[in-house]
Design a protein around this motif. Structure first.
Motif, PDB file in Angstrom:
ATOM      1  N   ILE A 121      48.783 -20.938  25.447  1.00  0.00           N
ATOM      2  CA  ILE A 121      49.145 -20.948  26.876  1.00  0.00           C
ATOM      3  C   ILE A 121      50.663 -20.892  26.959  1.00  0.00           C
ATOM      4  N   VAL A 122      51.184 -19.840  27.586  1.00  0.00           N
ATOM      5  CA  VAL A 122      52.636 -19.749  27.771  1.00  0.00           C
ATOM      6  C   VAL A 122      52.937 -20.224  29.192  1.00  0.00           C
ATOM      7  N   GLY A 123      53.838 -21.216  29.289  1.00  0.00           N
ATOM      8  CA  GLY A 123      54.106 -21.857  30.588  1.00  0.00           C
ATOM      9  C   GLY A 123      53.263 -23.107  30.733  1.00  0.00           C
ATOM     10  N   PHE A 164      46.831 -17.164  27.568  1.00  0.00           N
ATOM     11  CA  PHE A 164      46.985 -17.246  29.023  1.00  0.00           C
ATOM     12  C   PHE A 164      48.482 -17.265  29.316  1.00  0.00           C
ATOM     13  N   LEU A 165      48.943 -16.315  30.119  1.00  0.00           N
ATOM     14  CA  LEU A 165      50.346 -16.319  30.537  1.00  0.00           C
ATOM     15  C   LEU A 165      50.435 -17.013  31.886  1.00  0.00           C
ATOM     16  N   ALA A 166      51.166 -18.117  31.948  1.00  0.00           N
ATOM     17  CA  ALA A 166      51.357 -18.862  33.210  1.00  0.00           C
ATOM     18  C   ALA A 166      52.842 -19.063  33.395  1.00  0.00           C
ATOM     19  N   VAL A 167      53.526 -17.955  33.448  1.00  0.00           N
ATOM     20  CA  VAL A 167      54.979 -17.934  33.420  1.00  0.00           C
ATOM     21  C   VAL A 167      55.413 -16.830  34.377  1.00  0.00           C
ATOM     22  N   GLY A 168      56.708 -16.686  34.621  1.00  0.00           N
ATOM     23  CA  GLY A 168      57.164 -15.685  35.599  1.00  0.00           C
ATOM     24  C   GLY A 168      56.849 -14.253  35.195  1.00  0.00           C
TER      25      GLY A 168
END
Ligand code: NDP
Ligand code: PHD
Length: 422
Positions: free
Chosen positions: A98-100, A160-164
């Motif tokens: 998970i990024v972010g 999962f990308l949870a970043v800008g």
């Protein structure tokens, strides 16, 4: 992917065991044998109950944190109890990143993965350099935040990308290329890219089949479509007009912090600072989310139009949205009016809405029951209510009020369900 296979195999194993038992029925020749068999059955049922109760207890956290946790049965750590998810075969578990992970959406993804028993064999949490090394308690054990490393992350199965959006634009394609992981991106970077599916799994999961990069929709759009899609299938939607009431956490963890600090200052009679929102949010509403575009709609409002068209597969659907930030912490609300192709009644609408998975009809005005952020917060289902015939469009029009947790249906939950169904 392996998840569904693993669950089917587990189910099969259970059925074989019970079939074997049926092939050798006890010979009930006298009362004592009968009594013994009843006692055995009671003990078996009781043991089964104890085992399943233990299996559903949360994982015990290990004392030291690690850059990732390995959770497979084969590499079980002392002090870690197996959850049902962890008990699946080694080959059927997934290395997840998970990024972010320290942000509003990332934190929810971690919780949802645990709560839904996603088959995680390793969990890697990435954030910016300022968070690297911090220890985070997760349902899978304590994990140390890592700085993102493209090569290492490419060795995982699902990210999962949870970043800008800028981060996604730089890394999403490099990550998912060739034998890289499946990437589910929460940002708006690829949502309108024709080669990238934009998915609400209950509506168009089939479009994600075989894809390595999948976009998660804008939160306001995803929540609204949970109610609009079944109405579209049943009555054919001709036009949509929507006004939203969006929580501070839609602007991320810092948005939530600014609202809390602002309310505290207001109560003490001190000046309310605003760095994140255009104006102080406490005891105010702000009719601007994101920047204004040439047609004087904001980008948030146009995302609802563009993304609804793509997900519903109706490229010219007229959708007009006014998006407003309000001083709630979590869960977005939406007042939606539709004009339909075919006649619609509130009872007919409630019937189709009530059957749609992920949607809960909360609609009993006499008992003051309707959707609200307080009841929709931290809940998977989107609430829909205030269903009534629209007095402008008559029997071809309907008004509804929808309320959903935008960090869940609008982001974390939606993303995890996509991964479960791949
Ligand atoms: N909030 C919401 O309701 C929704 C948000 N989204 C989208 O999800 C994404 C995340 O939003 P949200 O959680 O609200 O944002 P937050 O601001 O709360 O969190 C951002 C996260 O990104 C991390 N980060 C920042 N820069 C880097 C970097 N260079 N490398 C690795 N990690 C980095 C931050 O880490 P650190 O803590 O170290 O700074 C933090 O974990 C956005 O694209 C947003 O548009 C989508 C739907 C709903
Ligand atoms: N814009 C939404 C949340 C969000 O991050 O949306 P998007 O991922 O489309 O930028 C809000 O502020 O409530």
């Amino acid at each position: 992917m392996h998840i569904l296979v693993a669950r089917t195999e587990n189910k099969k194993a259970g059925r074989h065991a019970s079939e074997q038992h049926q092939r050798q029925p006890p010979q009930l020749s006298d009362f004592r044998v009968l009594l013994r068999e009843i006692m055995r059955a009671l003990i078996a049922v009781f043991s089964l109950y104890i085992c399943s109760a233990m299996a559903f207890m949360p994982t015990t956290l290990p004392s030291a944190s690690r850059a990732c946790v390995r959770t497979s049965a084969g590499r079980r750590r002392a002090g870690t109890r197996l959850t049902p998810m962890m008990a699946v075969d080694q080959g059927s578990t997934l290395k997840v990143g998970i990024v972010g992970a320290t942000g509003a959406v990332g934190e929810e993804i971690v919780k949802v993965l645990g709560h839904r028993n996603f088959p995680v064999s390793e969990l890697h949490l990435y954030a910016s350099a300022r968070s690297a090394g911090k220890s985070v308690a997760t349902p899978f054990g304590s994990v140390s935040i890592e700085e993102f490393d493209l090569d290492k992350a490419r060795g995982l199965d699902v990210i999962f990308l949870a970043v800008g959006g800028d981060f996604s634009k730089e890394y999403a394609i490099k990550l998912s290329a060739t034998d890289g992981p499946v990437v589910i991106d929460n940002s708006s970077a690829f949502r309108l890219d024709p080669s990238v599916p934009l998915i609400v799994p209950e509506i168009n999961q089939q479009a994600a089949k075989g894809k390595k990069l999948i976009a998660n929709p804008n939160c306001t759009t995803a929540i609204g479509l949970m109610a609009l899609f079944p109405l579209h299938v049943a009555f054919g939607i001709k036009k949509v007009i929507m006004s939203t009431y969006q929580a501070a956490s839609g602007a991320g963890a810092e948005g939530m912090d600014e609202l809390k600090a602002g309310i505290a200052s207001f109560v003490k009679g001190e000046p309310v600072k605003n760095e994140f929102f255009a104006y102080p949010l406490p005891f105010n509403v702000i009719p601007q989310i994101d920047v204004f575009t040439d047609n004087l709609y904001t980008k948030e409002e146009m995302k609802v139009t563009w993304e609804a068209r793509k997900i519903l597969g109706v490229p010219d659907l007229p959708v007009s949205c006014t998006a407003v930030r309000i001083p709630t912490l979590r869960a977005h609300s939406e007042a939606i009016t539709i004009e339909t192709e075919r006649p619609v009644t509130p009872d007919g609408a409630r019937e189709v809405l009530g059957k749609f998975p992920g949607l809960k009809v909360v609609d009993d005005p006499a008992k003051k029951l309707y959707p609200m952020p307080l009841t929709a917060t931290s809940v998977y289902d989107v609430e829909v209510g205030r269903v009534r015939q629209n007095i402008v469009f008559g029997d071809h029009g309907l008004d509804i009020f929808v309320c959903g947790d935008q960090l869940l249906r609008g982001a974390a939950l939606n993303a995890v369900i996509i991964a479960e169904k791949l």
